[in-house]
Design an enzyme around this catalytic site. Structure first.
Site, PDB file in Angstrom:
ATOM      1  N   THR A   1     -17.415  -2.536   1.145  1.00 23.50           N
ATOM      2  CA  THR A   1     -18.171  -2.963  -0.046  1.00 23.50           C
ATOM      3  C   THR A   1     -19.606  -2.490   0.038  1.00 23.50           C
ATOM      4  O   THR A   1     -20.113  -1.842  -0.848  1.00 23.50           O
ATOM      5  CB  THR A   1     -18.169  -4.482  -0.311  1.00 23.50           C
ATOM      6  OG1 THR A   1     -16.837  -4.946  -0.475  1.00 23.50           O
ATOM      7  CG2 THR A   1     -18.938  -4.804  -1.610  1.00 23.50           C
TER       8      THR A   1
ATOM      9  N   TRP B   1     -10.357  -5.037   6.400  1.00 24.83           N
ATOM     10  CA  TRP B   1     -10.465  -4.329   5.116  1.00 24.83           C
ATOM     11  C   TRP B   1      -9.901  -2.913   5.270  1.00 24.83           C
ATOM     12  O   TRP B   1      -9.273  -2.408   4.367  1.00 24.83           O
ATOM     13  CB  TRP B   1     -11.937  -4.209   4.700  1.00 24.83           C
ATOM     14  CG  TRP B   1     -12.493  -5.274   3.825  1.00 24.83           C
ATOM     15  CD1 TRP B   1     -12.953  -5.135   2.553  1.00 24.83           C
ATOM     16  CD2 TRP B   1     -12.713  -6.665   4.162  1.00 24.83           C
ATOM     17  NE1 TRP B   1     -13.434  -6.335   2.074  1.00 24.83           N
ATOM     18  CE2 TRP B   1     -13.295  -7.288   3.043  1.00 24.83           C
ATOM     19  CE3 TRP B   1     -12.464  -7.436   5.296  1.00 24.83           C
ATOM     20  CZ2 TRP B   1     -13.637  -8.637   3.029  1.00 24.83           C
ATOM     21  CZ3 TRP B   1     -12.791  -8.771   5.289  1.00 24.83           C
ATOM     22  CH2 TRP B   1     -13.373  -9.365   4.169  1.00 24.83           C
TER      23      TRP B   1
ATOM     24  N   ASN C   1      -7.253  -7.145   3.325  1.00 21.31           N
ATOM     25  CA  ASN C   1      -8.038  -7.711   2.236  1.00 21.31           C
ATOM     26  C   ASN C   1      -7.726  -7.081   0.880  1.00 21.31           C
ATOM     27  O   ASN C   1      -7.919  -5.880   0.679  1.00 21.31           O
ATOM     28  CB  ASN C   1      -9.530  -7.540   2.530  1.00 21.31           C
ATOM     29  CG  ASN C   1     -10.381  -8.191   1.462  1.00 21.31           C
ATOM     30  OD1 ASN C   1     -10.399  -9.405   1.336  1.00 21.31           O
ATOM     31  ND2 ASN C   1     -11.059  -7.380   0.661  1.00 21.31           N
ATOM     32  N   GLU C   2      -7.251  -7.917  -0.045  1.00 25.27           N
ATOM     33  CA  GLU C   2      -7.053  -7.543  -1.458  1.00 25.27           C
ATOM     34  C   GLU C   2      -6.193  -6.303  -1.655  1.00 25.27           C
ATOM     35  O   GLU C   2      -6.332  -5.588  -2.652  1.00 25.27           O
ATOM     36  CB  GLU C   2      -8.409  -7.374  -2.159  1.00 25.27           C
ATOM     37  CG  GLU C   2      -9.139  -8.692  -2.312  1.00 25.27           C
ATOM     38  CD  GLU C   2     -10.555  -8.553  -2.867  1.00 25.27           C
ATOM     39  OE1 GLU C   2     -10.982  -7.408  -3.152  1.00 25.27           O
ATOM     40  OE2 GLU C   2     -11.241  -9.565  -2.992  1.00 25.27           O
TER      41      GLU C   2
ATOM     42  N   GLU D   1     -11.494 -16.139  -0.783  1.00 25.47           N
ATOM     43  CA  GLU D   1     -12.752 -15.451  -1.099  1.00 25.47           C
ATOM     44  C   GLU D   1     -13.114 -15.811  -2.520  1.00 25.47           C
ATOM     45  O   GLU D   1     -12.283 -15.751  -3.430  1.00 25.47           O
ATOM     46  CB  GLU D   1     -12.639 -13.930  -0.947  1.00 25.47           C
ATOM     47  CG  GLU D   1     -13.988 -13.232  -1.220  1.00 25.47           C
ATOM     48  CD  GLU D   1     -13.927 -11.715  -1.077  1.00 25.47           C
ATOM     49  OE1 GLU D   1     -13.199 -11.233  -0.184  1.00 25.47           O
ATOM     50  OE2 GLU D   1     -14.605 -11.024  -1.863  1.00 25.47           O
TER      51      GLU D   1
ATOM     52  N   ARG E   1     -16.686 -13.458 -11.391  1.00 25.25           N
ATOM     53  CA  ARG E   1     -15.305 -13.312 -11.855  1.00 25.25           C
ATOM     54  C   ARG E   1     -14.532 -14.566 -11.478  1.00 25.25           C
ATOM     55  O   ARG E   1     -14.945 -15.261 -10.581  1.00 25.25           O
ATOM     56  CB  ARG E   1     -14.639 -12.055 -11.247  1.00 25.25           C
ATOM     57  CG  ARG E   1     -14.390 -12.104  -9.754  1.00 25.25           C
ATOM     58  CD  ARG E   1     -13.778 -10.816  -9.266  1.00 25.25           C
ATOM     59  NE  ARG E   1     -14.797  -9.789  -9.049  1.00 25.25           N
ATOM     60  CZ  ARG E   1     -15.451  -9.633  -7.898  1.00 25.25           C
ATOM     61  NH1 ARG E   1     -15.198 -10.425  -6.879  1.00 25.25           N
ATOM     62  NH2 ARG E   1     -16.359  -8.700  -7.758  1.00 25.25           N
TER      63      ARG E   1
END
Length: 627
Positions: free
Chosen positions: A54, A96, A142-143, A218, A340
């Site tokens: 990120t 990640w 992650n995600e 998260e 969000r």
């Protein structure tokens, strides 16, 4: 079972480690010290995988298959500092990205599940062996997609090594894993916590059917002003009230990265100036304290409808030993929007709320009161103030609630709002900055203030060089990692002040890759983080084949000048890049190589160093002077 609010970082604490004392310890106290500030219950860290996560890359403990090092990066240090202040804090690790060798050429970590499990468990064992850290929970990816077979392999591998007490959180994305868990008992047994990201305080029926702990693993990710604090206050309560989630984890812990990277200042507090010592304890720290100072892991939520008639919410928790904590929030829609997901409209109005205590709580006579009111007009917020205790009469009490307030009512008398002396005032990054990397036993593997955006730049001892370049900075990632976002095809580390316009960057460089190796120095670098591929600036490249280029972008597509330089691999050279107004020039070993290249944009940005590809290269005697 509660695990309260807690915080997460992923390449977001890069600048924190560079703070001088006493400021560094003060920041850590505000985050982790019990009954002081945020008193966090959980610290969730990235398991570095050499890729962009990120706002930068974090180094892996295993860059290559035959490589293990449990002293890279800053996460080990941060976990130890958290544990030092609060031995009860829970630790979570989540990857990640992964080093390339995990995928054996594919950008995918699940083709060889035993290899991936071995890699993750090595991190867990290294945490214990080298740092005496017990990891409590481990995540999947992650995600990104989860893989049921891998989750089962990871669970079996943990159990075989006697690590049954380490819980698996899955899958750190949406709730979709719960669909598979309800039809696959082996998968259901393997997972201890169903964790979803940014759930908007809502869960799904399948997640409830798993009968597992549900977490917002998260959340937040919002600019840390009063609206960010309102977002945090609302979701800390409503993730449980609406979604039965007993833990909410904020990304990110502390905004300790250059503010002009993506999601600047989206931390619970801000500490992005190690060169000045300046930091700011933002409102979300005190909103956190309303929950964390008056509950602990192991406390339980009471089964009540936590919706208030006039809007807002409350939760009630107990330790099972007679203590009671009630947290009330009345955040209005426009003052509590998170980044969000989109927030449907709702109304909150001033109201009088009456509470009735039953069972053993009927005997409670007084409750301690802690109060915050977020002010969006004049920035005169009241944050975490102790008010007079509230009398409880025959198990009931009433309280007048205005909008945008938080109350904690509790039997505990341990709450404290501590404050350190005012930190130094803010200062821009030094306009004249040098680093010769001459440090024999560095406390960290990375040089201060350099923020790697693709690749990993580490201190290196150059045993083969008896001369001036024994201690250098080396780019060490030689294969593209299994990425989380679109890392660049080049490596890059940024440094300095994003506002810089006119600057001179000088650095000694050493290309290690024969034939097609290459390195650059740069100025006016305008991007990083998840947007690193589209980075523009003024890039001065030299290549092992004896050519040079000047480009307006990291990708090297916008060529402004090119020619012969005589540079070769396995030799030290000094590059100098001078940018003044709309013109740039470059020197090689002190002599002009190119000049009068016209620069149209970007108009400002960081300085940077990097390489043409994922390749070894060294840098020394970095110097930037900006005017």
């Amino acid at each position: 079972m509660l695990l309260g609010s807690c915080a997460l970082l992923a390449a977001t604490s890069r600048l924190l480690v560079n703070y001088q004392e006493p400021y560094r310890s003060q920041i850590l106290d505000y985050l982790f010290k019990p009954n002081f500030g945020a008193s966090l219950h959980i610290l969730k860290v990235e398991i570095g995988g050499d890729g962009q996560s990120t706002d930068g890359t974090e180094p892996s403990h295993m860059h290559y298959e035959n490589d293990e090092n449990y002293f890279r990066g800053y996460e080990w240090w941060l976990m130890k500092e958290a544990k030092k202040r609060n031995p009860q804090i829970k630790l979570i690790g989540l990857p990640w990205t992964f080093p390339a060798w995990i995928g054996k050429g594919e950008n995918w970590p699940y083709d060889y599940p035993h290899v991936t499990a071995y890699y993750i468990i090595s991190w867990i064992l290294g945490a214990k062996q080298y740092h005496d850290l017990d990891i409590d929970y481990i995540g999947i990816w992650n995600e990104r997609a989860f893989n049921s077979k891998y989750i089962k392999v990871l669970r079996q591998s943990l159990d075989r090594l006697g690590l049954r007490n380490i819980g698996i959180i899955a899958a750190d994305g949406d709730w979709n894993i719960s669909k598979e868990m309800v039809v696959d008992p082996y998968l259901n047994d393997a997972v201890q916590v169903v964790g979803a990201h940014y759930p908007g305080t809502k869960t799904v029926p399948n997640a409830l059917l798993t009968q597992k702990k549900l977490w917002s693993s998260e959340d937040y990710s919002t600019f840390n002003d009063e609206v960010g604090a309102g977002c945090w206050a609302r979701i800390l309560n409503q993730n449980y009230v609406n979604g039965n989630m007993t833990s909410t984890i904020a990304w990110n812990l502390v905004a300790s990265y250059y503010e002009d990277l993506p999601f600047g200042r989206c931390g619970l507090m801000t500490a992005q100036e190690p060169w000045s010592g300046h930091y700011k304890v933002e409102a979300p720290i005190w909103i956190t304290a309303h929950t964390t100072q008056f509950t602990q892991p192991g406390w339980s939520y009471l089964q009540v409808d936590g919706h208030l008639e006039g809007g807002g919410s409350f939760v009630a928790l107990t330790d099972g030993l007679g203590n009671l904590t009630i947290i009330i929030e009345t955040m209005t829609h426009n003052h509590s929007q998170c980044i969000r997901p989109p927030l449907p409209h709702f109304n909150v109005s001033p109201q009088r709320a009456t509470f009735y205590l039953r069972g053993s709580f009927y005997l409670v006579k007084t409750l301690q009161v802690w109060y915050s009111r977020l002010d969006f007009e004049s920035a005169n917020s009241i944050l975490f103030k102790q008010l007079h205790p509230l009398d409880v009469w025959r198990g009931s009490f009433s309280i007048d609630l205005d909008v945008d307030e938080v109350y904690t009512l509790t039997t505990l008398k341990t709450g404290q709002k501590c404050s350190c002396p005012e930190p130094p005032p803010p200062q821009p990054f030094p306009s004249n900055y040098k680093d010769d990397f001459n440090i024999r036993n560095p406390p960290f593997s990375e040089a201060p203030n350099f923020a790697d955006q693709t690749g990993v730049f580490e201190y290196f001892i150059n045993g083969s060089d008896p001369g001036d370049h024994v201690f250098t900075l080396r780019q060490v990632v030689v294969q593209r990692p299994i990425t989380w976002v679109s890392d660049a095809d080049q490596t890059i580390s940024i440094i300095g002040n994003f506002r810089w316009v006119n600057l001179t960057v000088t650095c000694d460089i050493y290309i290690e890759k024969q034939d097609d190796g290459g390195v650059f120095i740069a100025g006016r670098v305008d991007n990083g983080g998840i947007y690193v591929r589209r980075t523009k600036g003024v890039f001065f490249w030299v290549y092992a084949d004896g050519t040079y280029r000047v480009t307006g972008d990291l990708a090297g597509e916008e060529v402004l000048m090119k020619g012969l330089s005589g540079v070769r691999a396995s030799a030290w050279h000094t590059l100098t890049l001078n940018i003044q107004g709309a013109s740039a020039s470059g020197l090689l070993n002190g002599y002009p190589l190119w000049e009068n290249v016209t620069i149209s944009k970007p108009s400002n940005g960081w300085a940077a160093i990097g390489t043409r590809s994922f390749e070894f290269a060294q840098f020394d005697n970095f110097h930037v002077e900006a005017s």
